[in-house]
Design an enzyme around this catalytic site. Structure first.
Site, PDB file in Angstrom:
ATOM      1  N   HIS A  26       0.164  43.262  97.787  1.00 37.59           N
ATOM      2  CA  HIS A  26      -0.901  44.132  97.301  1.00 37.59           C
ATOM      3  C   HIS A  26      -2.233  43.408  97.241  1.00 37.59           C
ATOM      4  CE1 HIS A  26       0.399  42.234  93.454  1.00 37.59           C
ATOM      5  NE2 HIS A  26      -0.890  42.321  93.154  1.00 37.59           N
ATOM      6  N   ARG A  30     -10.504  46.002  90.190  1.00 37.89           N
ATOM      7  CA  ARG A  30     -10.639  46.432  88.794  1.00 37.89           C
ATOM      8  C   ARG A  30     -11.302  47.801  88.764  1.00 37.89           C
ATOM      9  NH1 ARG A  30     -11.043  41.009  88.552  1.00 37.89           N
ATOM     10  NH2 ARG A  30      -9.738  40.031  86.977  1.00 37.89           N
ATOM     11  N   GLU A  93      -3.405  47.633  94.018  1.00 41.72           N
ATOM     12  CA  GLU A  93      -3.269  47.529  92.569  1.00 41.72           C
ATOM     13  C   GLU A  93      -4.612  47.838  91.933  1.00 41.72           C
ATOM     14  OE1 GLU A  93      -3.344  43.990  89.343  1.00 41.72           O
ATOM     15  OE2 GLU A  93      -1.919  43.695  90.987  1.00 41.72           O
ATOM     16  N   ASN A  97      -8.937  47.128  82.502  1.00 38.57           N
ATOM     17  CA  ASN A  97      -9.104  46.387  81.256  1.00 38.57           C
ATOM     18  C   ASN A  97      -9.443  47.401  80.168  1.00 38.57           C
ATOM     19  OD1 ASN A  97      -8.761  43.640  82.267  1.00 38.57           O
ATOM     20  ND2 ASN A  97     -10.617  44.080  83.423  1.00 38.57           N
ATOM     21  N   HIS A 120     -13.890  45.380 101.543  1.00 37.60           N
ATOM     22  CA  HIS A 120     -13.389  46.748 101.472  1.00 37.60           C
ATOM     23  C   HIS A 120     -11.891  46.784 101.749  1.00 37.60           C
ATOM     24  CE1 HIS A 120     -14.287  46.125 105.794  1.00 37.60           C
ATOM     25  NE2 HIS A 120     -13.185  46.842 105.983  1.00 37.60           N
ATOM     26  N   GLU A 166     -13.110  51.674 104.198  1.00 36.85           N
ATOM     27  CA  GLU A 166     -13.294  51.971 105.613  1.00 36.85           C
ATOM     28  C   GLU A 166     -12.273  53.033 106.006  1.00 36.85           C
ATOM     29  OE1 GLU A 166     -13.233  49.626 109.917  1.00 36.85           O
ATOM     30  OE2 GLU A 166     -12.807  48.529 108.065  1.00 36.85           O
TER      31      GLU A 166
END
Length: 178
Positions: A26, A30, A93, A97, A120, A166
């Site tokens: 992965h 964030r 992923e 937070n 990207h 993209e």
């Protein structure tokens, strides 16, 4: 002779035996507001959430998303599904937070503004024109449309946190970079 790798200075032609079986599981970005990001990635890009992991003592959650069309049914039992998730390749992923959604000062760097770094992710689609219409209908923010600029048949859209995605139709790209 079978293809193994393109050759450039620094490329190791023979895969080291110790790395056989390694997989890119992965990539992580964030996100400020998981509800908004999950709506985008599942509703606009068609991904599915394989697993959410919460780390209360550290104050964050991880969401592992699989692109549409990926084969295989994940196990229903959460422990088995966790192991299965970490055995896949090409997942995204999303890391949240806790509390960032309520903090007006939280903003994540998209990697394309100065100083550049991360760039990207890329989504391949079967029909670029149909995908562009879908994105327009969903109100997606475009950075670049396929007909714009010096890179034809390649689009870039923006996710809710400003990350670039993209979008390509592989069949349109046989002469890319020639």
């Amino acid at each position: 002779m079978a293809f193994t790798t393109e050759k450039y200075p620094g490329v190791v032609a023979d895969t080291p035996a110790a790395t056989r079986g390694f997989t890119l599981n992965h990539s992580m970005v964030r996100v400020k507001d998981p509800e908004r990001s999950l709506a985008f990635y599942t509703g606009v890009l068609g991904m599915r959430v394989l697993r959410r992991l919460d780390f209360e003592e550290l104050g964050f959650s991880l969401y592992f998303l699989q692109p549409p069309g990926e084969a295989g049914a994940p196990p229903a039992e959460t422990g088995e599904r966790t192991v299965w998730t970490f055995s896949q390749s090409g997942l995204l992923e999303l890391t949240h937070n806790w509390g960032s959604e309520d903090d007006p000062d939280v903003q994540y760097h998209n990697g394309n503004d100065a100083p550049q770094g991360y760039g990207h992710i890329c989504i391949a689609v079967p029909d670029l024109d149909a995908a562009m219409k879908w994105f327009d209908d969903q109100g997606v923010d475009f950075i670049k449309r396929p007909e714009q600029g010096k890179l034809p048949d390649v689009a870039f859209i923006r996710d809710p946190d400003g990350y670039w995605i993209e979008v390509i139709e592989p069949a349109r790209l046989p002469d890319l970079g020639r």
